[in-house]
Design an enzyme around this catalytic site. Structure first.
Site, PDB file in Angstrom:
ATOM      1  N   SER A 180     133.890  62.248  79.297  1.00 10.64           N
ATOM      2  CA  SER A 180     133.252  63.416  79.912  1.00 10.64           C
ATOM      3  C   SER A 180     132.358  62.938  81.042  1.00 10.64           C
ATOM      4  CB  SER A 180     132.395  64.174  78.894  1.00 10.64           C
ATOM      5  OG  SER A 180     131.612  65.149  79.561  1.00 10.64           O
TER       6      SER A 180
ATOM      7  N   TYR B 194     126.827  64.610  71.511  1.00 10.17           N
ATOM      8  CA  TYR B 194     128.043  64.734  72.323  1.00 10.17           C
ATOM      9  C   TYR B 194     128.036  63.662  73.426  1.00 10.17           C
ATOM     10  CZ  TYR B 194     131.738  66.695  75.259  1.00 10.17           C
ATOM     11  OH  TYR B 194     132.886  66.857  75.995  1.00 10.17           O
TER      12      TYR B 194
HETATM   13  N1  LIG Z   1     136.133  71.718  78.594  1.00 12.70           N
HETATM   14  C1  LIG Z   1     135.270  70.932  79.207  1.00 12.70           C
HETATM   15  O1  LIG Z   1     134.476  71.392  80.047  1.00 12.70           O
HETATM   16  C2  LIG Z   1     135.241  69.461  78.920  1.00 12.70           C
HETATM   17  C3  LIG Z   1     134.475  68.648  79.777  1.00 12.70           C
HETATM   18  C4  LIG Z   1     134.467  67.276  79.562  1.00 12.70           C
HETATM   19  C5  LIG Z   1     135.208  66.729  78.537  1.00 12.70           C
HETATM   20  N2  LIG Z   1     135.928  67.552  77.709  1.00 12.70           N
HETATM   21  C6  LIG Z   1     136.695  66.902  76.656  1.00 12.70           C
HETATM   22  O2  LIG Z   1     138.068  67.230  76.853  1.00 12.70           O
HETATM   23  C7  LIG Z   1     138.774  67.158  75.607  1.00 12.70           C
HETATM   24  C8  LIG Z   1     139.597  68.415  75.414  1.00 12.70           C
HETATM   25  O3  LIG Z   1     138.720  69.522  75.256  1.00 12.70           O
HETATM   26  P1  LIG Z   1     139.098  71.020  75.673  1.00 12.70           P
HETATM   27  O4  LIG Z   1     138.176  71.388  76.743  1.00 12.70           O
HETATM   28  O5  LIG Z   1     140.533  71.158  75.893  1.00 12.70           O
HETATM   29  O6  LIG Z   1     138.587  71.759  74.338  1.00 12.70           O
HETATM   30  P2  LIG Z   1     139.355  72.615  73.228  1.00 12.70           P
HETATM   31  O7  LIG Z   1     138.304  72.904  72.213  1.00 12.70           O
HETATM   32  O8  LIG Z   1     140.068  73.730  73.859  1.00 12.70           O
HETATM   33  O9  LIG Z   1     140.441  71.603  72.633  1.00 12.70           O
HETATM   34  C9  LIG Z   1     140.115  70.572  71.753  1.00 12.70           C
HETATM   35  C10 LIG Z   1     141.289  70.350  70.829  1.00 12.70           C
HETATM   36  O10 LIG Z   1     140.952  69.267  69.939  1.00 12.70           O
HETATM   37  C11 LIG Z   1     141.384  69.640  68.631  1.00 12.70           C
HETATM   38  N3  LIG Z   1     140.613  68.922  67.600  1.00 12.70           N
HETATM   39  C12 LIG Z   1     139.294  69.035  67.322  1.00 12.70           C
HETATM   40  N4  LIG Z   1     138.984  68.266  66.269  1.00 12.70           N
HETATM   41  C13 LIG Z   1     140.129  67.647  65.880  1.00 12.70           C
HETATM   42  C14 LIG Z   1     140.443  66.730  64.852  1.00 12.70           C
HETATM   43  N5  LIG Z   1     139.522  66.306  63.973  1.00 12.70           N
HETATM   44  N6  LIG Z   1     141.717  66.281  64.747  1.00 12.70           N
HETATM   45  C15 LIG Z   1     142.682  66.718  65.597  1.00 12.70           C
HETATM   46  N7  LIG Z   1     142.438  67.601  66.592  1.00 12.70           N
HETATM   47  C16 LIG Z   1     141.167  68.056  66.725  1.00 12.70           C
HETATM   48  C17 LIG Z   1     141.125  71.140  68.571  1.00 12.70           C
HETATM   49  O11 LIG Z   1     141.823  71.758  67.496  1.00 12.70           O
HETATM   50  C18 LIG Z   1     141.599  71.569  69.943  1.00 12.70           C
HETATM   51  O12 LIG Z   1     142.974  71.852  69.986  1.00 12.70           O
HETATM   52  C19 LIG Z   1     137.689  66.943  74.542  1.00 12.70           C
HETATM   53  O13 LIG Z   1     137.630  65.575  74.208  1.00 12.70           O
HETATM   54  C20 LIG Z   1     136.417  67.361  75.243  1.00 12.70           C
HETATM   55  O14 LIG Z   1     135.276  66.767  74.697  1.00 12.70           O
HETATM   56  C21 LIG Z   1     135.955  68.899  77.876  1.00 12.70           C
END
Ligand SMILES: NC(=O)c1ccc[n+]([C@@H]2O[C@H](COP(=O)([O-])OP(=O)(O)OC[C@H]3O[C@@H](n4cnc5c(N)ncnc54)[C@H](O)[C@@H]3O)[C@@H](O)[C@H]2O)c1
Length: 261
Positions: free
Chosen positions: A144, A156
């Site tokens: 991130s 986080y």
């Molecule tokens: N959305 C943002 O602004 C943002 C910014 C920086 C980083 N991220 C990172 O990007 C990645 C994807 O996030 P996103 O934005 O698509 O969020 P999201 O919540 O839409 O997707 C996350 C996915 O991870 C799965 N997940 C959670 N815990 C799990 C586990 N124990 N085992 C298997 N699967 C699991 C969830 O079911 C979900 O499908 C994450 O690592 C998040 O931290 C997101």
């Protein structure tokens, strides 16, 4: 030319959000994709869509809890039995929770570290032996942009700093085996994670030079490049994909406040 022709890629958290966009693009680039997630209904539906679009056998959903070593062993064994190889892993699954140091119970700290940091560590441990045996592979860890500086949601932020450290350690350990390991650091991305906190989304967008949140495909396209042979000499890198957020959000605010921008 960037292609994933003939490759097999496992994407964690692949049922929705950025992981789903990565699965779509991986399939569109010619690879077969294993979607690993806790969300079975969404994952099965996405695999069905990709199979209809790109041919039966393109995509497969398998239940995965990244916190469990046993779950990892099952999904990797299943992928190898089904496809005979494993060329890519995207450690994308993650959870976000707010909390300053004084507001964060140790149990919340453990929960974040368990999924975001330990889950990625277990993933690398699970896929590396097969990649070493077949002579190489590519791993992309999703960190991130908040892990490029300090962050008030402490568990986080620190869990994503751990992802950076893990990426570099893995890059060193596996370079001689032909496995590249890189980290992608998204800024604000419109996914269900962010929809849960619209104030946060708008506040980050306001200090993002690009002036908009990312869509999941903005991140997925960079991930696809890192999985491809086009990135053949790229390993151990931290790659911000954040619309300029980490280039100096504070400087942008100063420039606006002083009328420069
Ligand atoms: N959305 C943002 O602004 C943002 C910014 C920086 C980083 N991220 C990172 O990007 C990645 C994807 O996030 P996103 O934005 O698509 O969020 P999201 O919540 O839409 O997707 C996350 C996915 O991870 C799965 N997940 C959670 N815990 C799990 C586990 N124990 N085992 C298997 N699967 C699991 C969830 O079911 C979900 O499908 C994450 O690592 C998040 O931290 C997101």
């Amino acid at each position: 030319m960037v292609t994933l022709d003939g490759k097999v890629v496992l994407i964690t958290g692949g049922a929705r959000g950025q992981g789903a966009a990565e699965a779509e693009l991986v399939a569109a680039m010619g690879a077969r994709v294993v979607i690993g997630d806790l969300l079975e209904a969404e994952g099965v539906e996405l695999a069905g869509v990709l199979n209809a679009r790109h041919g039966t056998g393109t995509a497969h959903f398998a239940g995965l809890d990244v916190r469990s070593e046993e779950s990892w062993q099952r999904i990797v064994a299943d992928a190898l039995a089904r496809y005979g190889r494993l060329d890519g892993l995207v450690n994308n699954a993650g959870i976000a929770r707010p909390g300053t140091i004084l507001d964060t119970a140790p149990s919340l700290w453990d929960e974040l570290m368990d999924v975001n940091a330990r889950g990625s560590f277990l993933g690398i441990r699970a896929v590396a032996p097969a990649m070493i045996e077949q002579g190489g592979g590519a791993i992309v860890n999703i960190g991130s942009a908040v892990a490029l500086a300090g962050y008030h949601a402490v568990a986080y932020g620190v869990s994503k700093w751990a992802v950076r450290g893990l990426t570099k350690a893995a890059a060193l350990e596996f370079a001689a085996s032909g496995i590249r390991v890189n980290a992608v650091h998204p800024g604000v991305v419109d996914t269900p994670m962010v929809a849960a906190n619209p104030r946060q989304r708008d506040a980050v967008t306001a200090v993002t030079p690009a002036g908009r949140p990312a869509v999941p495909a903005d991140i997925a396209q960079v991930v696809i490049f890192l999985l491809s042979d086009g990135a053949s000499y790229l390993t151990g890198a931290d790659i911000p994909v954040d619309g300029g957020f980490s280039s100096g959000a504070a400087a942008l605010q100063i420039a606006r406040a002083t009328g420069v921008l």
